[in-house]
Scaffold this motif. Structure first.
Motif, mmCIF file in Angstrom:
data_model
loop_
_atom_site.group_PDB
_atom_site.id
_atom_site.type_symbol
_atom_site.label_atom_id
_atom_site.label_comp_id
_atom_site.label_asym_id
_atom_site.label_seq_id
_atom_site.Cartn_x
_atom_site.Cartn_y
_atom_site.Cartn_z
ATOM 1 N N ALA A 184 -8.919 10.868 -4.892
ATOM 2 C CA ALA A 184 -7.810 10.530 -4.010
ATOM 3 C C ALA A 184 -7.103 11.769 -3.469
ATOM 4 O O ALA A 184 -6.778 11.825 -2.284
ATOM 5 N N ASP A 185 -6.891 12.772 -4.326
ATOM 6 C CA ASP A 185 -6.149 13.949 -3.882
ATOM 7 C C ASP A 185 -6.366 15.081 -4.886
ATOM 8 O O ASP A 185 -6.946 14.872 -5.951
ATOM 9 N N PHE A 186 -5.897 16.273 -4.538
ATOM 10 C CA PHE A 186 -5.995 17.413 -5.442
ATOM 11 C C PHE A 186 -4.632 18.092 -5.540
ATOM 12 O O PHE A 186 -3.765 17.926 -4.684
ATOM 13 N N PHE A 187 -4.448 18.842 -6.613
ATOM 14 C CA PHE A 187 -3.186 19.525 -6.861
ATOM 15 C C PHE A 187 -3.460 21.005 -7.119
ATOM 16 O O PHE A 187 -4.340 21.353 -7.898
ATOM 17 N N ARG A 188 -2.672 21.853 -6.486
ATOM 18 C CA ARG A 188 -2.797 23.284 -6.700
ATOM 19 C C ARG A 188 -2.008 23.693 -7.945
ATOM 20 O O ARG A 188 -1.215 22.928 -8.481
ATOM 21 N N ARG A 189 -2.203 24.934 -8.350
ATOM 22 C CA ARG A 189 -1.591 25.419 -9.590
ATOM 23 C C ARG A 189 -0.068 25.424 -9.531
ATOM 24 O O ARG A 189 0.597 25.261 -10.546
ATOM 25 N N GLU A 190 0.500 25.633 -8.343
ATOM 26 C CA GLU A 190 1.947 25.770 -8.256
ATOM 27 C C GLU A 190 2.695 24.439 -8.306
ATOM 28 O O GLU A 190 3.927 24.408 -8.379
ATOM 29 N N VAL A 191 1.971 23.334 -8.251
ATOM 30 C CA VAL A 191 2.618 22.019 -8.312
ATOM 31 C C VAL A 191 3.203 21.812 -9.703
ATOM 32 O O VAL A 191 2.530 22.023 -10.725
ATOM 33 N N THR A 192 4.453 21.379 -9.771
ATOM 34 C CA THR A 192 5.112 21.171 -11.058
ATOM 35 C C THR A 192 4.710 19.825 -11.655
ATOM 36 O O THR A 192 4.208 18.941 -10.936
ATOM 37 N N PRO A 193 4.939 19.618 -12.962
ATOM 38 C CA PRO A 193 4.636 18.318 -13.567
ATOM 39 C C PRO A 193 5.356 17.161 -12.872
ATOM 40 O O PRO A 193 4.772 16.095 -12.662
ATOM 41 N N GLU A 194 6.616 17.378 -12.514
ATOM 42 C CA GLU A 194 7.386 16.328 -11.855
ATOM 43 C C GLU A 194 6.814 16.010 -10.472
ATOM 44 O O GLU A 194 6.686 14.836 -10.094
ATOM 45 N N GLU A 195 6.470 17.041 -9.722
ATOM 46 C CA GLU A 195 5.879 16.826 -8.401
ATOM 47 C C GLU A 195 4.542 16.100 -8.522
ATOM 48 O O GLU A 195 4.246 15.193 -7.728
ATOM 49 N N MET A 196 3.745 16.510 -9.484
ATOM 50 C CA MET A 196 2.467 15.851 -9.699
ATOM 51 C C MET A 196 2.668 14.379 -10.061
ATOM 52 O O MET A 196 2.002 13.492 -9.521
ATOM 53 N N ALA A 197 3.609 14.129 -10.956
ATOM 54 C CA ALA A 197 3.873 12.749 -11.371
ATOM 55 C C ALA A 197 4.313 11.893 -10.189
ATOM 56 O O ALA A 197 3.885 10.735 -10.042
ATOM 57 N N ASN A 198 5.164 12.442 -9.327
ATOM 58 C CA ASN A 198 5.642 11.686 -8.169
ATOM 59 C C ASN A 198 4.490 11.300 -7.239
ATOM 60 O O ASN A 198 4.410 10.167 -6.763
ATOM 61 N N ARG A 199 3.590 12.244 -6.981
ATOM 62 C CA ARG A 199 2.478 11.966 -6.072
ATOM 63 C C ARG A 199 1.467 11.006 -6.690
ATOM 64 O O ARG A 199 0.948 10.104 -6.021
ATOM 65 N N VAL A 200 1.203 11.179 -7.982
ATOM 66 C CA VAL A 200 0.271 10.257 -8.646
ATOM 67 C C VAL A 200 0.861 8.845 -8.634
ATOM 68 O O VAL A 200 0.145 7.878 -8.359
ATOM 69 N N ALA A 201 2.137 8.708 -8.914
ATOM 70 C CA ALA A 201 2.771 7.392 -8.906
ATOM 71 C C ALA A 201 2.679 6.753 -7.523
ATOM 72 O O ALA A 201 2.469 5.540 -7.403
ATOM 73 N N CYS A 202 2.807 7.568 -6.484
ATOM 74 C CA CYS A 202 2.697 7.051 -5.118
ATOM 75 C C CYS A 202 1.319 6.439 -4.894
ATOM 76 O O CYS A 202 1.201 5.331 -4.351
ATOM 77 N N TYR A 203 0.277 7.136 -5.338
ATOM 78 C CA TYR A 203 -1.091 6.623 -5.176
ATOM 79 C C TYR A 203 -1.303 5.346 -5.978
ATOM 80 O O TYR A 203 -1.921 4.395 -5.485
ATOM 81 N N ILE A 204 -0.796 5.325 -7.180
ATOM 82 C CA ILE A 204 -0.979 4.124 -8.000
ATOM 83 C C ILE A 204 -0.253 2.940 -7.381
ATOM 84 O O ILE A 204 -0.784 1.820 -7.311
ATOM 85 N N ASP A 205 0.959 3.166 -6.908
ATOM 86 C CA ASP A 205 1.727 2.074 -6.289
ATOM 87 C C ASP A 205 1.052 1.564 -5.029
ATOM 88 O O ASP A 205 1.170 0.393 -4.664
ATOM 89 N N ALA A 206 0.336 2.454 -4.323
ATOM 90 C CA ALA A 206 -0.315 2.066 -3.071
ATOM 91 C C ALA A 206 -1.682 1.405 -3.300
ATOM 92 O O ALA A 206 -2.267 0.868 -2.365
ATOM 93 N N SER A 207 -2.160 1.462 -4.525
ATOM 94 C CA SER A 207 -3.490 0.915 -4.805
ATOM 95 C C SER A 207 -3.494 -0.609 -4.803
ATOM 96 O O SER A 207 -2.499 -1.237 -5.155
#
Length: 207
Positions: A184-207
């Protein structure tokens, strides 16, 4: 030069076009995840990911269908990695914990790109130390190479170092893979845990 060529190839595949891409994709066809994306994959997300066959901590041969049963954060690294891998996998583990607190079931996955040293037992112990739900995978050199190529990752053993304590150059992206949709997507090293969680949650909610 080989490393630079590989990185350049991936950079050509992944292009960030900001507002122009967002404006065109949000109103475009049928991408259910348009509102979640912060980067554009040239040719579409189907260019990354796919089937793999690897070995788990018990020495059992498993496929992507056996492993990706929930939304998963997939990372390619190796257990002897002195700094980058521990940082990245700890970040991924922290993002999983944030998502768990919000009620999302997400699995962290660690795939070794150093099959010569990373036996199933070694990878299993490493994964469990990083997170109690992290799945550690290794395999034959051929199996690891196939999985890496499917996800367009790069790795290369440093031949000029100690033959036992050598380092492995590798890419450091983390991939979000959904059970039905695949990559679905990729995350670079500079992405924080909170930012990653927000984007992953967005994908799950949209599924």
């Amino acid at each position: 030069m080989q490393r630079l060529a590989a990185i350049a190839a991936f950079a050509a595949l992944v292009a960030v076009s900001g507002g122009i891409w967002y404006a065109t994709q949000r109103g475009a066809s049928g991408d259910p995840y348009a509102q979640c994306r912060t980067s554009r994959i040239a040719g579409g997300a189907e260019q990354i990911g796919g089937p793999f066959t690897l070995v788990n901590k018990s020495g059992e041969t498993v496929t992507d269908k056996d492993v990706i049963k929930t939304p998963s954060l997939v990372y390619f690294g190796y257990t002897f990695c002195p700094d980058v891998c521990p940082f990245d996998t700890a970040r991924n583990a922290e993002a999983v914990d944030v998502l768990t607190e919000r009620g999302y079931d997400v699995t962290p996955v660690f795939i070794s790109i150093d099959p010569d040293r990373d036996t199933p037992e070694v990878v299993g112990e490493y994964a469990e130390l990083m997170h109690d739900r992290m799945i550690g995978l290794t395999g034959s050199p051929e199996q690891v190479k196939a999985a890496s190529q499917a996800y367009r990752t790069y790795y290369r053993k440093q031949e000029d170092g100690d033959p036992e304590y050598y380092l492995v150059d590798h890419s450091t992206f983390t991939y979000l893979v959904l059970p039905e949709a695949g990559f679905a997507d990729f995350f670079r090293r500079e992405v924080t845990p909170e930012e990653m969680a927000n984007r992953v949650a967005c994908y799950i909610d949209a599924s």
